[in-house]
Enzyme design. Structure first.
Site, short mmCIF file in Angstrom:
data_model
loop_
_atom_site.label_atom_id
_atom_site.label_comp_id
_atom_site.label_asym_id
_atom_site.label_seq_id
_atom_site.Cartn_x
_atom_site.Cartn_y
_atom_site.Cartn_z
N TYR A 13 56.44 69.60 62.16
CA TYR A 13 55.02 69.54 62.36
C TYR A 13 54.57 70.76 62.98
O TYR A 13 53.48 71.28 62.51
CB TYR A 13 54.71 68.14 63.21
CG TYR A 13 53.21 68.29 63.24
CD1 TYR A 13 52.31 67.88 62.19
CD2 TYR A 13 52.49 68.51 64.32
CE1 TYR A 13 51.30 67.66 62.30
CE2 TYR A 13 51.10 68.52 64.53
CZ TYR A 13 50.37 68.14 63.44
OH TYR A 13 49.08 68.19 63.50
N GLU A 14 55.25 71.10 63.69
CA GLU A 14 54.54 72.69 64.28
C GLU A 14 54.62 73.62 63.22
O GLU A 14 53.65 74.40 63.25
CB GLU A 14 55.51 73.07 65.41
CG GLU A 14 55.62 72.07 66.81
CD GLU A 14 56.72 72.76 67.69
OE1 GLU A 14 57.49 73.48 67.48
OE2 GLU A 14 56.96 71.98 68.76
N LEU A 15 55.68 73.64 62.44
CA LEU A 15 55.55 74.52 61.41
C LEU A 15 54.41 74.27 60.28
O LEU A 15 53.59 75.21 59.97
CB LEU A 15 56.96 74.67 60.54
CG LEU A 15 57.09 75.44 59.27
CD1 LEU A 15 56.58 77.10 59.61
CD2 LEU A 15 58.36 75.23 58.72
#
Length: 517
Positions: A428-430
């Site tokens: 999700y960070e990416l």
């Protein structure tokens, strides 16, 4: 004057009769979108009372008289018919009637090139010998009184700091090119442009070749004519006609007239190149003029060549150094100019660090690099502020929302890559960072390959759309020093910041590599 004592400079002028005050040629070319005129040549003054009439042929429908109400673009002044401007629809035959006299012109409107500032068919050629006087005069015999401003261009680039829009100098080889005089006219509250383009060819010796070329039909002819009245043996040699068929089914023909050992008997009379077709004849005239000869001294030429070679070598060396050391140069310029990109963007962090978390195989060194090495160098030595989730965010709360908010507050997204990277919240960070980079364009992504990755297909394909991303490879045995290529490249990709470097360890990570000596 002895013939051997005559010092000659060759200037060849090729001109079209449309530049004269009246229009004598029956076949006329005009450029789409520019003002244009047809003017009848008469010995009778225009102010004397006489019945005049302008007509245009409508093909099979006969001739139609042109009146002031015919078109807002077409005006009549005495013996002149003016177009403001001429358009492609104006193609055709025009007639001027005065009493029992009638004169006809065939007007061909050339489509304006979208990729050039001039049209090849409207070019006036000048050939000048190197070292002799080269002159381009930007004056218009018909519109000069209406000209508001004039500009001179070379190869479609404006010649700056040119108060007088003309060129006068001794010719050099670098002067060869296309020179365009652009005249700015005001008419009925509108601004129009009229152009005159000269093709300047610089030649080296006193022999010259005049090349006449044209697009022909199969039965058309192209030939040179010149008159020798002194009875002397001519030194002009007309070459064979060379033809080549074009993709449009026509022929591109060219015939060269070679003039050897230019002298005074070649001067001040016309060399005429004529194209003859079923529709009529079209002739271009060449005139040879004399100028004072001033040769470049041999030592000046040699010195100039040596200087040019040295300068070229220095410039080439500087370019090579600039390419090899572009990162070092950029960091030096940042330091010298005291640039700081972080003062006015309202963001909190310089970079959000994304790395593999959880109980994956051998996550220890990767995590130590992200949580300890990066902060030790970027924060401790270079004054950056990083956002590391497990360090800077208290447990609890909506993890997804907090990650998205923190990435929005960061100027860069640093991704520590590994083959096990795409799991859980790390993915999700990416994806959140990619959204900020591709859609919002508010963040730049930096990829760090901590351990060798053979296949990058586990990353989203949208990452390839980013022009700003770059993969940096961490090599433990080569990347420890602050002056290593790894840290320089990373600093180059980080936002510019004025925080001064701080002292401390000589290398990046005693935890991974042992203590510094």
């Amino acid at each position: 004057m002895q013939l051997g004592q005559l010092s000659l400079t060759l200037l060849v002028l090729m001109f079209r009769d449309t530049s004269e005050a009246c229009t004598t040629r029956p076949h006329i070319n005009a450029l789409e979108g520019e003002p244009f005129f047809l003017k009848y040549c008469s010995s009778i003054p225009e102010n004397e009372s006489s019945t005049t009439k302008w007509l245009k042929s409508n093909g099979s429908h006969g001739q139609a008289e042109l009146r002031p109400s015919s078109s807002p673009r077409v005006t009549m002044h005495g013996y002149a018919l003016e177009f403001w401007p001429v358009e492609l629809d104006d193609n055709g035959s025009y007639f001027f009637q005065m009493g029992n006299q009638t004169h006809e012109w065939r007007l061909n409107v050339i489509r304006r090139s979208k990729h050039n500032c001039f049209t090849e068919k409207q070019v006036i050629s000048k050939t000048v010998e190197v070292g002799k006087a080269l002159q381009v005069d930007c004056n218009h015999s018909y519109y000069q009184n209406l000209v508001n401003r004039t500009a001179l261009y070379k190869d479609c680039e404006k010649i700056e700091n040119n108060k007088n829009p003309s060129l006068k100098k001794n010719a050099e080889f670098k002067d060869q090119g296309y020179y365009t005089c652009m005249f700015f006219l005001h008419h009925n509250g509108k601004l129009f442009n009229v152009t005159s383009t000269y093709k300047i060819t610089i030649v080296e010796g006193t022999d010259v070749q005049l090349n006449c070329s044209a697009a022909l039909n199969e039965k058309d002819l192209i030939y040179w004519t010149f008159r020798r009245e002194d009875g002397q043996e001519p030194n002009e040699h007309e070459g064979e006609e060379v033809k080549a068929r074009t993709s449009e089914g026509k022929w591109h023909a060219s015939r060269i007239l070679r003039i050897e050992n230019i002298n005074e008997k070649n001067l001040n009379f016309s060399y005429n190149c004529t194209v003859s077709s079923e529709k009529g004849q079209d002739t271009k005239r060449f005139i040879l003029l004399t100028k004072d000869r001033r040769d470049i001294p041999g030592h000046v030429f040699t010195g100039g060549m040596i200087t040019a070679a040295v300068i070229s070598g220095v410039v080439l060396s500087l370019v090579i150094v600039a390419v090899i050391c572009r990162v070092d140069l950029a960091l030096f310029c940042r330091h010298l100019m005291r640039r700081d990109e972080t003062l006015t963007d309202g963001k909190t962090y310089d970079a959000f660090v994304s790395y593999l978390k959880g109980s994956r195989p051998e996550p220890g060194e990767e995590r130590a690099f992200a949580v300890e090495v990066l902060p030790r160098v970027l924060e401790g030595r270079f004054g950056y502020k990083l956002c590391i989730f497990e360090r800077d965010v208290a447990p609890g709360g909506a993890v997804v929302d907090e990650i998205h908010s923190l990435i929005e507050q960061s100027r860069r997204l640093i991704i520590v890559l590994s083959t096990s990277y795409m799991f859980n919240e790390v993915r999700y960070e990416l994806e959140s960072g990619l959204h900020e980079a591709l859609v919002e364009r508010k963040i730049k992504i930096i990829l760090i390959e901590f351990a060798p990755v053979r296949d990058f297909t586990f990353l989203p394909q949208s990452l390839e759309l980013l022009k700003s991303h770059r993969v940096l490879k961490w090599k433990a045995d080569q990347s420890l020093s602050y002056n290593s290529r790894f840290w320089k490249n990373l600093l180059y990709l980080m936002p510019a910041k004025t925080a001064p470097p701080r002292g401390g360890e000589c290398e990046a990570e005693p935890v991974l590599a042992g203590n510094c000596p």
